[in-house]
Motif scaffolding. Sequence first.
Motif, PDB file in Angstrom:
ATOM      1  N   MET A   1      -5.436  -1.540   7.652  1.00  0.00           N
ATOM      2  CA  MET A   1      -6.166  -2.241   6.586  1.00  0.00           C
ATOM      3  C   MET A   1      -6.596  -1.247   5.502  1.00  0.00           C
ATOM      4  SD  MET A   1      -7.083  -5.202   5.608  1.00  0.00           S
ATOM      5  CE  MET A   1      -8.115  -5.913   4.357  1.00  0.00           C
ATOM      6  N   ARG A   2      -7.141  -0.085   5.945  1.00  0.00           N
ATOM      7  CA  ARG A   2      -7.575   0.937   5.002  1.00  0.00           C
ATOM      8  C   ARG A   2      -6.408   1.395   4.130  1.00  0.00           C
ATOM      9  NH1 ARG A   2      -9.691   6.577   7.369  1.00  0.00           N
ATOM     10  NH2 ARG A   2      -7.616   6.406   8.275  1.00  0.00           N
ATOM     11  N   LEU A   3      -5.234   1.490   4.754  1.00  0.00           N
ATOM     12  CA  LEU A   3      -4.046   1.939   4.028  1.00  0.00           C
ATOM     13  C   LEU A   3      -3.655   0.918   2.960  1.00  0.00           C
ATOM     14  CD1 LEU A   3      -1.916   4.080   3.697  1.00  0.00           C
ATOM     15  CD2 LEU A   3      -0.577   3.002   5.492  1.00  0.00           C
ATOM     16  N   LEU A   4      -3.728  -0.370   3.276  1.00  0.00           N
ATOM     17  CA  LEU A   4      -3.378  -1.406   2.305  1.00  0.00           C
ATOM     18  C   LEU A   4      -4.328  -1.378   1.110  1.00  0.00           C
ATOM     19  CD1 LEU A   4      -2.374  -4.503   4.485  1.00  0.00           C
ATOM     20  CD2 LEU A   4      -0.901  -2.867   3.311  1.00  0.00           C
ATOM     21  N   VAL A   5      -5.589  -1.092   1.375  1.00  0.00           N
ATOM     22  CA  VAL A   5      -6.566  -0.981   0.280  1.00  0.00           C
ATOM     23  C   VAL A   5      -6.183   0.175  -0.637  1.00  0.00           C
ATOM     24  CG1 VAL A   5      -8.972  -0.442  -0.282  1.00  0.00           C
ATOM     25  CG2 VAL A   5      -8.444  -2.031   1.583  1.00  0.00           C
ATOM     26  N   ALA A   6      -5.780   1.306  -0.029  1.00  0.00           N
ATOM     27  CA  ALA A   6      -5.361   2.465  -0.819  1.00  0.00           C
ATOM     28  C   ALA A   6      -4.116   2.146  -1.638  1.00  0.00           C
ATOM     29  CB  ALA A   6      -5.095   3.660   0.100  1.00  0.00           C
ATOM     30  N   LEU A   7      -3.189   1.427  -1.044  1.00  0.00           N
ATOM     31  CA  LEU A   7      -1.962   1.056  -1.746  1.00  0.00           C
ATOM     32  C   LEU A   7      -2.273   0.170  -2.949  1.00  0.00           C
ATOM     33  CD1 LEU A   7       0.325   0.276   1.325  1.00  0.00           C
ATOM     34  CD2 LEU A   7       0.593   2.183  -0.254  1.00  0.00           C
ATOM     35  N   ARG A   8      -3.103  -0.824  -2.737  1.00  0.00           N
ATOM     36  CA  ARG A   8      -3.454  -1.733  -3.838  1.00  0.00           C
ATOM     37  C   ARG A   8      -4.204  -0.989  -4.948  1.00  0.00           C
ATOM     38  NH1 ARG A   8      -3.033  -7.214  -2.828  1.00  0.00           N
ATOM     39  NH2 ARG A   8      -2.590  -7.843  -0.681  1.00  0.00           N
ATOM     40  N   SER A   9      -5.053  -0.043  -4.575  1.00  0.00           N
ATOM     41  CA  SER A   9      -5.828   0.698  -5.578  1.00  0.00           C
ATOM     42  C   SER A   9      -4.927   1.582  -6.431  1.00  0.00           C
ATOM     43  CB  SER A   9      -6.901   1.555  -4.897  1.00  0.00           C
ATOM     44  OG  SER A   9      -6.324   2.662  -4.225  1.00  0.00           O
ATOM     45  N   ARG A  10      -3.737   1.921  -5.906  1.00  0.00           N
ATOM     46  CA  ARG A  10      -2.779   2.739  -6.654  1.00  0.00           C
ATOM     47  C   ARG A  10      -1.736   1.887  -7.377  1.00  0.00           C
ATOM     48  NH1 ARG A  10      -2.287   8.199  -5.260  1.00  0.00           N
ATOM     49  NH2 ARG A  10      -0.736   8.200  -6.931  1.00  0.00           N
ATOM     50  N   ALA A  20       6.092  -5.046   4.223  1.00  0.00           N
ATOM     51  CA  ALA A  20       7.012  -4.111   4.879  1.00  0.00           C
ATOM     52  C   ALA A  20       6.269  -2.856   5.328  1.00  0.00           C
ATOM     53  CB  ALA A  20       8.156  -3.749   3.935  1.00  0.00           C
ATOM     54  N   MET A  21       5.382  -2.344   4.484  1.00  0.00           N
ATOM     55  CA  MET A  21       4.646  -1.134   4.842  1.00  0.00           C
ATOM     56  C   MET A  21       3.652  -1.393   5.964  1.00  0.00           C
ATOM     57  SD  MET A  21       4.190   0.887   1.218  1.00  0.00           S
ATOM     58  CE  MET A  21       3.710   2.397   2.084  1.00  0.00           C
ATOM     59  N   GLU A  22       3.134  -2.606   6.020  1.00  0.00           N
ATOM     60  CA  GLU A  22       2.216  -2.969   7.108  1.00  0.00           C
ATOM     61  C   GLU A  22       2.959  -3.027   8.447  1.00  0.00           C
ATOM     62  OE1 GLU A  22      -1.559  -6.025   7.363  1.00  0.00           O
ATOM     63  OE2 GLU A  22       0.297  -6.740   6.474  1.00  0.00           O
ATOM     64  N   ARG A  23       4.242  -3.347   8.396  1.00  0.00           N
ATOM     65  CA  ARG A  23       5.036  -3.497   9.621  1.00  0.00           C
ATOM     66  C   ARG A  23       5.531  -2.162  10.176  1.00  0.00           C
ATOM     67  NH1 ARG A  23       9.558  -7.998   8.552  1.00  0.00           N
ATOM     68  NH2 ARG A  23       9.949  -7.625  10.776  1.00  0.00           N
ATOM     69  N   VAL A  24       5.477  -1.110   9.368  1.00  0.00           N
ATOM     70  CA  VAL A  24       6.012   0.189   9.788  1.00  0.00           C
ATOM     71  C   VAL A  24       4.864   1.138  10.130  1.00  0.00           C
ATOM     72  CG1 VAL A  24       7.377   2.192   9.106  1.00  0.00           C
ATOM     73  CG2 VAL A  24       8.106  -0.103   8.418  1.00  0.00           C
ATOM     74  N   GLU A  40      -3.927   8.144   6.572  1.00  0.00           N
ATOM     75  CA  GLU A  40      -4.575   8.632   5.358  1.00  0.00           C
ATOM     76  C   GLU A  40      -3.539   8.644   4.235  1.00  0.00           C
ATOM     77  OE1 GLU A  40      -6.493  12.383   5.910  1.00  0.00           O
ATOM     78  OE2 GLU A  40      -7.335  11.814   7.845  1.00  0.00           O
ATOM     79  N   ASP A  41      -4.007   8.473   3.018  1.00  0.00           N
ATOM     80  CA  ASP A  41      -3.077   8.446   1.881  1.00  0.00           C
ATOM     81  C   ASP A  41      -2.836   9.868   1.373  1.00  0.00           C
ATOM     82  OD1 ASP A  41      -1.402   7.304  -0.010  1.00  0.00           O
ATOM     83  OD2 ASP A  41      -3.004   7.139  -1.495  1.00  0.00           O
ATOM     84  N   VAL A  42      -2.185  10.657   2.231  1.00  0.00           N
ATOM     85  CA  VAL A  42      -1.878  12.054   1.900  1.00  0.00           C
ATOM     86  C   VAL A  42      -0.471  12.381   2.400  1.00  0.00           C
ATOM     87  CG1 VAL A  42      -4.275  12.861   1.963  1.00  0.00           C
ATOM     88  CG2 VAL A  42      -2.921  12.865   4.073  1.00  0.00           C
ATOM     89  N   ILE A  52       6.422  14.437   4.584  1.00  0.00           N
ATOM     90  CA  ILE A  52       6.483  12.977   4.521  1.00  0.00           C
ATOM     91  C   ILE A  52       5.528  12.569   3.406  1.00  0.00           C
ATOM     92  CG2 ILE A  52       4.752  12.783   6.385  1.00  0.00           C
ATOM     93  CD1 ILE A  52       6.013  10.119   7.167  1.00  0.00           C
ATOM     94  N   SER A  53       6.039  11.797   2.456  1.00  0.00           N
ATOM     95  CA  SER A  53       5.259  11.469   1.255  1.00  0.00           C
ATOM     96  C   SER A  53       4.027  10.649   1.599  1.00  0.00           C
ATOM     97  CB  SER A  53       6.126  10.679   0.263  1.00  0.00           C
ATOM     98  OG  SER A  53       7.195  11.471  -0.194  1.00  0.00           O
ATOM     99  N   GLN A  54       3.033  10.729   0.702  1.00  0.00           N
ATOM    100  CA  GLN A  54       1.842   9.909   0.913  1.00  0.00           C
ATOM    101  C   GLN A  54       2.203   8.442   0.720  1.00  0.00           C
ATOM    102  OE1 GLN A  54      -0.011  12.032  -2.556  1.00  0.00           O
ATOM    103  NE2 GLN A  54      -1.136  10.107  -2.702  1.00  0.00           N
ATOM    104  N   PRO A  55       1.602   7.560   1.507  1.00  0.00           N
ATOM    105  CA  PRO A  55       1.981   6.145   1.488  1.00  0.00           C
ATOM    106  C   PRO A  55       1.916   5.495   0.107  1.00  0.00           C
ATOM    107  CG  PRO A  55       0.686   6.593   3.428  1.00  0.00           C
ATOM    108  CD  PRO A  55       0.661   7.858   2.604  1.00  0.00           C
ATOM    109  N   SER A  56       0.934   5.876  -0.718  1.00  0.00           N
ATOM    110  CA  SER A  56       0.842   5.228  -2.038  1.00  0.00           C
ATOM    111  C   SER A  56       2.049   5.573  -2.907  1.00  0.00           C
ATOM    112  CB  SER A  56      -0.463   5.607  -2.747  1.00  0.00           C
ATOM    113  OG  SER A  56      -0.529   6.997  -2.974  1.00  0.00           O
TER     114      SER A  56
END
Length: 205
Positions: A1-10, A20-24, A40-42, A52-56
């Motif tokens: 959930m925290r990761l999805l928030v970071a993705l949306r904020s970017r 797709a990212m939630e499933r992996v 973490e978004d790093v 490995i690239s940061q998720p955002s």
Amino acid sequence: MRLLVALRSRGVSDMRVLTAMERVDRARFVSPTFVSRAFEDVPLPIARGQTISQPSVVGMMTQALGTKPRDIVLEVGTGTGYQAAILSHLVRRVYTIERHRPLARMARETHEAMGLSNITQIVGDGSHGVPEQAPFDRILVTAATEDPPGPLLAQLRIGGTMIVPVGVSDQVQTLIKVVRTADGYDYEELAAVRFVPLIEGVEHD
């Protein structure tokens, strides 16, 4: 959930990409040392001096690629296979090429364990692409190059899109979106990024 928030904020808002990212599970693609930081978004280090690239950034690049369910996609720079796993939920077929044999093997084993059967892992020189499978609907390059490689541009279908970091390796690069048209190529700058350099040749380690 925290990761999805970071993705949306970017700025990652495409629901197909977010799903797709939630499933992996990113933890499956990092070393045991960094599992606790997998969400973490790093960026994180992986074997052979790669990252490995940061998720955002993964989300931003995947969204910019604009995939469709029937697409055939080439990824240049498999790493441990995280980006390819995400793409596998979005398109018909993913070809992913990696110059480090141990990384390609690691990615293949992880993809097989996850039941991702629409990914083909290839050990090879990514700067040359995979001409025998061209043309591709989409091409995603996860290493920086001074210019979009000619062989990759040539393997892009007319109407297709390539996302590639462009710039000198020790400076901040620019993420470029290239669209092939009937008359040539259209270029659009997307964001400042930092990637390892795209290196020619294959490491037989």
